[in-house]
Design a protein around this motif. Structure first.
Motif, short mmCIF file in Angstrom:
data_model
loop_
_atom_site.label_atom_id
_atom_site.label_comp_id
_atom_site.label_asym_id
_atom_site.label_seq_id
_atom_site.Cartn_x
_atom_site.Cartn_y
_atom_site.Cartn_z
N ASP A 5 42.21 135.32 63.23
CA ASP A 5 42.63 134.53 62.23
C ASP A 5 41.39 133.79 61.50
OD1 ASP A 5 44.99 135.83 61.79
OD2 ASP A 5 46.15 134.00 62.70
N SER A 6 41.20 132.71 62.25
CA SER A 6 40.20 131.61 61.82
C SER A 6 38.90 131.67 62.26
CB SER A 6 40.95 130.19 62.50
OG SER A 6 42.24 130.27 62.19
N MET A 7 38.42 132.27 63.37
CA MET A 7 37.06 132.01 63.78
C MET A 7 36.11 133.12 63.41
SD MET A 7 36.91 129.32 65.62
CE MET A 7 35.53 129.45 66.63
N ILE A 8 36.70 134.25 63.65
CA ILE A 8 35.77 135.65 63.35
C ILE A 8 35.21 135.78 61.89
CG2 ILE A 8 35.56 137.98 63.60
CD1 ILE A 8 37.04 137.94 66.10
N PRO A 9 35.96 135.66 60.71
CA PRO A 9 35.62 135.80 59.56
C PRO A 9 34.28 134.39 59.34
CG PRO A 9 37.67 135.77 59.53
CD PRO A 9 37.61 135.43 60.97
N GLN A 10 34.72 133.37 59.79
CA GLN A 10 33.91 132.33 59.61
C GLN A 10 32.45 132.55 60.43
OE1 GLN A 10 34.11 129.59 57.41
NE2 GLN A 10 36.32 130.39 57.43
N ILE A 11 32.57 133.11 61.56
CA ILE A 11 31.01 133.42 62.32
C ILE A 11 30.37 134.42 61.71
CG2 ILE A 11 30.49 134.50 64.40
CD1 ILE A 11 32.77 132.71 65.79
N ILE A 12 31.28 135.46 61.20
CA ILE A 12 30.59 136.68 60.33
C ILE A 12 29.73 135.94 59.36
CG2 ILE A 12 31.05 138.73 58.95
CD1 ILE A 12 33.24 139.55 60.89
N LYS A 13 30.30 135.16 58.57
CA LYS A 13 29.68 134.53 57.43
C LYS A 13 28.35 133.78 57.81
CE LYS A 13 33.59 132.90 55.50
NZ LYS A 13 34.47 132.15 54.52
N MET A 14 28.49 133.07 58.93
CA MET A 14 27.46 132.28 59.23
C MET A 14 26.36 133.15 60.02
SD MET A 14 29.02 128.59 60.92
CE MET A 14 30.43 129.23 61.77
N PHE A 15 26.86 134.05 60.58
CA PHE A 15 25.79 135.07 61.41
C PHE A 15 24.91 135.72 60.19
CE2 PHE A 15 24.80 139.39 62.52
CZ PHE A 15 23.93 139.14 63.59
N MET A 16 25.76 136.25 59.29
CA MET A 16 24.97 136.93 58.21
C MET A 16 24.01 135.95 57.30
SD MET A 16 25.60 140.08 58.57
CE MET A 16 25.06 141.01 57.07
#
Length: 1423
Positions: A1010-1021
């Motif tokens: 829910d919370s972590m993966i979308p944020q991590i994708i944004k930061m990774f990209m």
């Protein structure tokens, strides 16, 4: 001016002799003397033992003395010169004196550290390093002076070179640690006591092993257990002392010892002491409310305060880089400046960046270790509080909420440790930034300040709304996990009633609301990002992601209300009134009785009269409103619904006590467990599943009784221990254990029972009616009084006597079977009530039902006994190894939607192209020539810059929205798949899988998705595009950098490859080791009454601490690994800064200052930060995508048959007759086990009433499980009205057959929902079914009637009332086939007769199959 020309405006710079002999000589001395008082105090307070003198220590000491001799040789040489009338400056006397004394201090500290057990000294390492650096400057000067023979001082040069060599040697020796100290309790381990920069040994140790094998087992290292335990205790003192309002009036629990005190104390003195203890009336009042912040400061403050210093130093160093860069740009512009200045600025820039790296990651290490300790302490405090919380306080907290406290909210405390310094650091950074901007831009900076101030209200509104959404999100998550826990607990009931779809819709309804809130939060976050990007002068700051919730769970200390027994009675109750909470009406009123020692007392009464509540009151589980309760000696408790641990059968009986074989064998034989031990796969070493799933109800009850008997307590409180056992077993247990000749004959026993045949041999009978003692006396006394109880005895005992006198052996067996009926428990089973208020794993209601499906595990033939040591029931949570498969990423992308993923990628690209273009445009603008005080084309430059900034903001908003919405879509689909799959798993899966594993998937893993993966994708990209963009800019500005970047990229690649593999596996192991923490916590909540009764709290606390420690063993290395990675990667980034600046200096004649500034600022800000961040995010991506892997793992488990088969051969109105036919039917529970039912062939005609009897383990319940296809047939078939049930859908079958289970399960929700979750029936039909089940009067008296809110597991109804609700369900469905699985065991004899009469009338034309313990239940059956 001359000095300045000597040091700066010259091709060969140098410091003056005066500066060298004062500042450079005194700096290391000042450092050591400044640190000495504090360091000496620290060493005195932290004695770690004594280190024996080693060669290393001798060498360091000898060198210290040599340094003192060398320094004072200079001093004596100066005196000698004065004696020869050669007068040098006074500094030649002062400096050697100071240096010599300082070297003596250093030598003293070397020995003092050894005596205090310091293996490696940071203070001394820094001292020698500073001394060497200062001496290096003088060393260069001496070399330069050597060429000038005239002014060369030979003696002082020789002593200085000796000094330099000795200091260098001391520095090298200080890098080696001493041997471990003697007489020390400190855990010696390669990492846990060392800073991150020196943790390389552990990382390299892991690096040398293959990735797959490196971390399969946590052969890591121990944490400092004393420190973690101290943290927990300190936090618990706060929790224990806080919010006492719920328990303030309760009296302290005191037991008076049965045996006389040792040491010859007279009996008179002992009695006086006992009386004195009885005079204790009130606990000491607290002076003031405890403060959480004060506790946190005292526990973690001194260690955490170090982070303040590191953070402040780092913040100041952050602004050193831009200042040095400014000087470098001026140098590039000034063609006449000497070249060494450029190299000096380059070196200074590199050293500044390197120092920032070291300081920042020391700061982060302290923060994360403090966070880990804080999280551990919070978990420990929650666990300890759970063991003492009152019933009324527990009402407001479910296991869903408490698991969230442990997993999510404890994590928020951890985040707080990292973010808390931003409270003062952010304003400091803003002030420093504004100061520097004012210095460079003047009043123009006010425009930026204005924009920032204007956006403050916008950000404030966004923050407030975000907080509101977070609170709503947490509430929805609590409700969802609470419901999921109930579903997992009562899964067997859902399957038997075919209610999976109804409850699936309930979960999805909550989930829909949860995702709606998350979507609103995503919109807000995107708007916030847009405003930040569009306002480049805005300094954005962010606090902890979610607020720490205050929960009522921390209210209400349970201080049981008992005082020592007096006057020779074991138990005394005088004028006592009890309620479950202060807000509830009393359920026991004016209770008066006394029990002398060694007596057997029976407590009898109707359904809901308060029998179990009375035992709870004696245990201190209820709130005493008035009166006196005293117990003398230790207590053992046998609850109505047995609580069994996930441990071996022997461990369940010993319950933490010392194993004494003779006593153990005697207890096992008395409790009729020997036949069970013979057929259990590993005897008494057989692992019992969670909630005792592989034991039958009778076996669990006997194990529970054996546990109490083995404890050898003084008082035994037994809530009908014979409820679920067969007749001859019940008789055996009564004679061998409870009765006048049993092994408890010299103990005080209180036995709650409904059976009447044992009553003649008990000493006293207490009759309860509506919460009051209506009669009390011996069997004969009560008969002579001829009251209501005498009438009851005549009615039911006469039937028994008649059957017994017939001489029928079976009848004699069944007489004792009546004594084995499951006792009813008054207003609510106390254990069940305690558990279900604190836990959605609500009591045994859900689990005893599931016991019978694996009952036959212990009934396997002797062949299985040969594998006694190898058999295991539950499956531990396992960690996969190796790289996360690309298929997992592909599954996530498919779940988000491929088009949305491609759109996100395109928007990322647009954003970073716009960002690069705007920065390049800015550098071109900087190089524009200034004519008449202004630059040309300002409007054009400004317009293009603004347009690029706006387009960047739009792209950021777009990709932020796309990734967030895609993440929510993925989360919804993955949760839906997991939920559907788990609901379709067969019962065997739930019996093998610990509940903690499933809770982990539905709470922590779904929260990550829910919370972590979308944020991590944004930061990774973002990191990836930033790094690529920075490399492009550096190569464009300084093409020579192409020589340095590939080797650095290679180093980066190897570091990244190693780190990601390690980090990924650590994350897996941390997830796996988290499940046992939750499982143990859930188990504790279920058995908290038993744990408290046996006074085993400390042992369970130790077990919990150990499991938390195991979890942290996987987490702590990940902290160290993160710092290990960051230091190395930022060092790579610092090298890029070095080469970018170096090549700019070399090519300064052909480069524009604007391009140099752009190149180096990119390397400073982007490369150094984002290179580290890119690897971190790639690792985070892998470690968090593991959540998708683990969810998909459970989404692909074995499935039971289809719920509906559209083409199934089901005639209209089937079944019309109700004929059941077993043809050669055989059943096994696992493929690797023998058959438990063999070749059953029987035909039951429609409308027949058939009784099924047999001893525990004979296969009675297995037959009914086969009828519902809970387990599929191994051979043969079952036909209902000629239709093979294996050929139709499970719901088609289960909707047409109804069961009234042995253990009634209710779910939280309205009473109507519990009767009719699909809302198929009208209110009139529901009321009619309640009337027929003899519940109408009770429900009508409730304020909300049908909408009465049932608590978790129905804990606000008694067990008997819950059983009647289950009867109402059956009456509503009116199926043609009805199965009763000991359905009336939980009600008294009178109610049983009423129920049987109702079944005979209402199901007259139906086929009824009854598993019975009472002969009168099936006396009039067909067969």
């Amino acid at each position: 001016a001359g000095d300045w020309n000597l040091t700066w405006n010259t091709p060969r710079p140098d410091f003056t002799p005066c500066f060298q002999n004062t500042v450079l000589a005194w700096t290391p001395c000042a450092f050591l003397w400044a640190c000495f008082p504090f360091y000496a105090f620290f060493l005195r307070r932290h004695d770690k033992g004594y280190i024996q003198m080693s060669r290393l220590n001798k060498a360091k000491t000898a060198l210290g003395f040599l340094l003192w001799i060398v320094c004072w040789a200079d001093l004596f040489y100066s005196f000698w010169e004065r004696s020869r009338n050669i007068y040098q400056a006074p500094v030649y006397l002062v400096s050697p004196t100071i240096l010599g004394i300082t070297m003596l201090l250093a030598t003293f500290l070397i020995q003092y550290e050894r005596m205090k057990g310091v293996q490696s000294s940071g203070i001394m390492l820094l001292f020698w390093l500073i001394a060497l650096l200062c001496a290096s400057v003088t060393f260069r000067s001496k070399i330069l002076q050597a060429s000038d023979v005239k002014g060369f001082d030979v003696f002082r040069c020789i002593t200085f070179f000796l000094y330099f060599a000795l200091v260098l040697t001391e520095l090298v020796l200080s890098c080696f640690p001493e041997r471990p100290p003697l007489f020390s309790e400190t855990v010696h381990d390669p990492v846990s006591n060392r800073p991150p920069l020196r943790a390389t040994k552990m990382i390299k140790g892991l690096e040398n092993k293959p990735y797959e094998e490196r971390l399969k087992e946590l052969g890591m290292f121990s944490l400092q257990k004393r420190r973690l335990r101290g943290d927990m205790i300190a936090m618990y003192k706060y929790v224990k002392g806080s919010h006492r309002e719920e328990g303030a009036s309760l009296l302290p629990m005191l037991y008076s010892p049965k045996k006389a005190p040792k040491g010859g104390v007279s009996s008179t003195e002992a009695m006086a002491a006992e009386e004195a203890e009885a005079l204790i009336l009130r606990p000491a009042q607290r002076d003031k409310k405890p403060s959480l912040s004060k506790v946190l400061y005292k526990t973690f403050g001194p260690y955490f305060l170090m982070s303040f210093l590191f953070k402040a130093f780092h913040d100041l160093m952050m602004f050193a880089g831009p200042e040095i860069l400014k000087r470098l740009i001026i140098f590039v512009s000034d063609q006449s400046a000497p070249n060494w200045q450029g190299y000096f600025y380059t070196a200074l820039l590199f050293l500044s960046a390197g120092l920032q790296t070291l300081v920042l990651h020391q700061y982060f290490h302290i923060c994360f270790v403090t966070g880990m300790r804080l999280k551990t302490a919070v978990i420990g405090a929650i666990y300890r509080k759970a063991l003492v919380i009152t019933h009324s306080a527990r009402k407001s907290s479910t296991v869903g909420e408490i698991v969230n406290l442990m997993s999510v909210d404890a994590q928020r405390f951890m985040d707080l440790a990292t973010y808390i310094n931003m409270v003062w650091s952010a304003p400091l950074q803003v002030i420093l930034a504004l100061y520097l901007l004012w210095q460079n831009l003047g009043p123009s900076v006010l425009a930026g300040v204005a924009v920032m101030l204007l956006l403050v209200p916008v950000n404030a509104v966004i923050a407030m709304k975000t907080k509101t959404y977070q609170v709503a999100h947490m509430k929805s998550k609590d409700n969802r996990i609470k419901l999921m826990n109930e579903i997992l607990n009562g899964i067997k009931v859902l399957k038997l009633y075919a209610w999976e779809l109804a409850f699936k819709e309930k979960v999805l309804g909550i989930r829909k609301e949860e995702l709606r809130v998350l979507k609103k939060s995503a919109y807000l976050a995107a708007i916030g990002t847009f405003t930040w990007v569009c306002a480049p002068f805005l300094v954005s700051r962010k606090g902890p992601p979610e607020g720490i919730r205050s929960t009522p769970f921390h209210h209400g200390q349970n201080t049981p209300n008992r005082r020592p027994g007096t006057n020779g009675n074991s138990i005394t109750v005088r004028n006592a009134t009890f309620s479950w909470s202060r807000s509830d009406l009393p359920c026991l009123n004016n209770i008066n009785f006394a029990v002398p020692e060694h007596r057997l007392v029976a407590v009898v009464g109707q359904v809901g009269c308060g029998k179990s509540s009375l035992l709870s009151a004696l245990l201190g589980e209820m709130e005493k409103r008035e009166g006196l309760v005293s117990l003398k000696g230790s207590v053992a408790y046998v609850p109505q619904q047995a609580w069994i641990q996930n441990a071996t059968l022997k461990e369940n009986i010993l319950f933490g006590r010392e194993a004494r074989e003779r006593q153990y064998n005697c207890v096992v034989e008395a409790c009729a467990l020997l036949p069970d031990l013979e057929v259990l796969p590993s005897g008494d070493q057989t692992e019992i599943g969670e909630k005792g799933v592989n034991l039958s109800g009778g076996q669990k009850q006997r194990v529970s009784l054996a546990r109490a008997v083995y404890s050898d307590a003084d008082i035994y409180l037994m809530d009908d221990p014979l409820s679920a056992v067969d007749a001859h077993v019940g008789r055996h247990i009564f004679e061998k254990v409870i009765g006048p000749k049993g092994i408890l004959k010299k103990k005080t026993r209180i036995l709650v029972t409904h059976g009447v045949s044992y009553l003649p041999v008990v000493d006293t009978i207490i009759v309860l009616s509506e919460g009051k003692v209506s009669e009390m006396g011996s069997y004969q006394e009560l008969l002579q009084r001829d009251g209501a109880f005498a009438e009851f005895l005549r009615t039911f005992a006469s039937a028994e006597q008649t059957r017994e006198s017939d001489g029928d052996p079976a009848a004699k067996e069944e007489k004792h079977l009546e004594n084995g009926i499951l006792a009813n428990d008054g207003p609510g089973n106390p254990l069940h009530r305690q558990l279900s208020n604190s836990s959605t794993f609500s009591g045994e209601a859900g689990k005893t039902l599931s016991q019978n499906s694996t009952t036959e595990l212990q009934k396997a033939p002797a062949a299985a006994a040969t594998e006694k040591s190898a058999w295991k029931l539950t499956e531990a949570d396992t960690a996969k190894t190796g790289k996360v498969k690309p298929r997992v990423y592909w599954e996530y992308m498919k779940a988000t939607g491929l088009w949305l993923a491609l759109l996100s990628l395109l928007l990322f690209l647009c954003n970073h192209v716009a960002s690069l273009a705007s920065n390049y445009w800015l550098s071109l603008w900087t190089d524009d020539p200034v004519i008449n005080g202004t630059q040309q084309n300002t409007d054009l430059r400004l317009a293009v810059y603004g347009a690029l900034g706006f387009s960047q903001g739009v792209a950021v908003f777009g990709y932020s929205m796309a990734v967030s919405v895609g993440g929510l879509l993925a989360s919804r689909r993955l949760h839906l798949g997991l939920l559907h799959s788990v609901l379709r798993c067969p019962m065997g899966f739930f019996e093998r899988t610990p509940s903690g594993n499933l809770v982990n998937r539905f709470s922590k893993e779904i929260d990550t998705i829910d919370s972590m993966i979308p944020q991590i994708i944004k930061m990774f990209m973002g990191s990836l595009f930033n790094v690529v963009g920075a490399c492009v800019v550096i190569l464009l500005a300084t093409p020579l950098a192409a020589v340095a970047i590939p080797p650095l990229a290679l180093v980066y690649f190897f570091v990244q490859r190693f780190y990601v593999a390690t980090s990924r596996q650590l994350k897996r192991l941390e997830s796996v080791s988290r499940s046992p923490v939750y499982s143990h916590f859930n188990e504790t909540l279920l058995g908290v009454s038993v744990i408290r009764a046996f006074a085993e709290q400390q042992r369970f606390v130790r077990q919990s601490d150990l499991k938390v420690d195991q979890n942290q063993k996987a987490y702590y290395p990940s902290i160290v690994a993160n710092r290990w990675l960051a230091v190395r990667l930022e060092s790579v980034g610092n090298c890029i800064v070095l080469f970018a600046a170096l090549f700019a200096v070399i090519a300064r004649h052909v480069l524009s200052p604007g391009l140099v500034g752009l190149s180096i600022s990119y390397s400073l800000q982007v490369i150094t930060t984002y290179l580290n961040w890119l690897v971190r995010m790639s690792a985070e991506m892998e470690t968090n995508i593991v959540a998708v892997e683990r969810v998909k793992e459970y989404s692909e488990k074995e499935q039971e048959a289809e719920w509906r088969l559209p083409g199934a051969p089901i005639p209209e109105g089937w079944p019309q007759e109700g004929r059941v036919e077993f043809r050669g039917y055989s059943l096994r529970y696992r493929d690797d086990m023998d058959l438990v039912l063999r070749n059953i062939t029987i035909t039951i005609s429609g409308g027949e009433k058939v009784g099924i009897v047999g001893r525990t383990g004979a296969g009675k319940s297995s037959l009914t499980l086969g009828l519902f296809r809970i387990n599929e047939a191994a051979e043969g078939q079952i036909l209902i009205d000629g239709v093979d049930i294996a050929s139709i859908g499970l719901h088609d079958l289960r909707f047409k057959v109804t069961i009234i289970p042995q253990d009634p399960v209710l779910f939280s929700g309205s009473l109507r929902m519990n009767l009719d979750p699909f809302e198929q029936y009208s209110d009139e039909e529901v009321w009619r079914s309640l009337e027929l089940a003899h519940l109408k009067a009770f429900v009508s008296a409730l304020p909300d009637k049908l909408l009465h809110e049932c608590a978790e597991g129905g804990e606000n109804l008694s067990v008997g009332q819950r059983q009647l609700v289950c009867l109402s369900r059956a009456l509503l469905r009116r199926s043609k086939i009805l199965v009763l699985d000991e359905a009336t065991a939980a009600v008294d004899l009178e109610t049983d007769c009423l129920i049987q009469a109702t079944i005979r009338r209402q199901f007259e034309g139906c086929t009824v199959l009854t598993i019975a313990h009472r002969l009168n239940t099936i006396m009039d059956y067909t067969r």
